[in-house]
Design a protein around this motif. Sequence first.
Motif, mmCIF file in Angstrom:
data_model
loop_
_atom_site.group_PDB
_atom_site.id
_atom_site.type_symbol
_atom_site.label_atom_id
_atom_site.label_comp_id
_atom_site.label_asym_id
_atom_site.label_seq_id
_atom_site.Cartn_x
_atom_site.Cartn_y
_atom_site.Cartn_z
ATOM 1 N N THR A 65 0.836 -1.202 0.000
ATOM 2 C CA THR A 65 0.000 0.000 0.000
ATOM 3 C C THR A 65 0.871 1.254 0.000
ATOM 4 O OG1 THR A 65 -0.176 -0.013 2.423
ATOM 5 C CG2 THR A 65 -1.906 -1.145 1.182
ATOM 6 N N LEU A 69 1.136 4.478 -2.625
ATOM 7 C CA LEU A 69 1.162 5.869 -2.163
ATOM 8 C C LEU A 69 2.402 6.597 -2.667
ATOM 9 C CD1 LEU A 69 -0.055 5.725 1.559
ATOM 10 C CD2 LEU A 69 -1.174 6.874 -0.360
ATOM 11 N N THR A 70 3.535 5.911 -2.696
ATOM 12 C CA THR A 70 4.772 6.523 -3.176
ATOM 13 C C THR A 70 4.670 6.887 -4.648
ATOM 14 O OG1 THR A 70 6.063 5.250 -1.565
ATOM 15 C CG2 THR A 70 7.266 6.207 -3.422
ATOM 16 N N SER A 73 2.451 9.805 -4.972
ATOM 17 C CA SER A 73 3.146 11.010 -4.510
ATOM 18 C C SER A 73 4.136 11.516 -5.556
ATOM 19 C CB SER A 73 3.885 10.724 -3.197
ATOM 20 O OG SER A 73 2.983 10.353 -2.179
ATOM 21 N N ALA A 183 1.021 12.009 2.173
ATOM 22 C CA ALA A 183 0.528 10.685 1.766
ATOM 23 C C ALA A 183 0.584 9.696 2.926
ATOM 24 C CB ALA A 183 1.345 10.171 0.586
ATOM 25 N N GLU A 187 -2.528 7.668 4.839
ATOM 26 C CA GLU A 187 -2.560 6.214 4.669
ATOM 27 C C GLU A 187 -3.674 5.545 5.479
ATOM 28 O OE1 GLU A 187 0.498 2.377 4.714
ATOM 29 O OE2 GLU A 187 0.918 4.120 5.984
ATOM 30 N N LEU A 194 -6.646 1.357 -0.767
ATOM 31 C CA LEU A 194 -5.341 0.844 -1.168
ATOM 32 C C LEU A 194 -5.279 -0.665 -1.003
ATOM 33 C CD1 LEU A 194 -3.045 3.546 0.485
ATOM 34 C CD2 LEU A 194 -3.623 3.334 -1.929
#
Length: 235
Positions: A65, A69-70, A73, A183, A187, A194
């Motif tokens: 997840t 997110l990375t 971002s 981000a 989470e 996610l």
Amino acid sequence: METWFLQLINHWIARSPATFYQALTMSDRMPWLMAAIVITALWYAGERGTVPTAPGKRTRLQNRTLVILTLASLMVGFILAKGLQGFWQRPRPLNDFPLQVPIEPSVWEAVRQSFFAVDSFPSDHAVMLFVLATGVIYVNKRMGLIVLVASIYFALLRIGLGFHWPLDIWAGACIGVLVMSVAILLEPIVHRLLFSLVLQFEYYPQVMYALAFLVVFELWRKFEDLFVLVSRVSG
């Protein structure tokens, strides 16, 4: 102060033609290759199962997840950087400042021409490097420190080559850290979404891993297609 620091780093990498060529080679594809490797390694890192076995441990699902997110971002950071470049047109040092360049003038002129129409502030390379470093530090501080040191090294190379002013790198780094930090804070809120996305890799591995390969491949290519798309939209 900014010009002094630029001259200092330029003198460091221009002490010989070999070190200058090495800096050129290392600053081009290596940061993006590092990002692709780290993202791939992070996808497969972590404990199996849905619950960590000890405090401070992370499961593979949690890391996956965070990978999503990375990547999100990175895209947000790139869009912000490209948007700011349109507002503040700042020539790159290699086109606007006397540098020590101990290589063939024809080779250097080709490098200069490739950056002639590209704005300097902020550095999208720095955005990528510090999004990545922030994400890895969140998962594993020891590995994150290694990625952070490598990120600073690549950022210094770009300053010394005249690709960016120090302020460009600083601004890009701030964008990267800020976007990834937001981000990470989000989470827990988007965890279910996610998690559902990660599960698609279990349900439809042929399709999802093919798409994942394209994303990592595009990352290695420095998201050139994304940059072209953003430039066309903003233009």
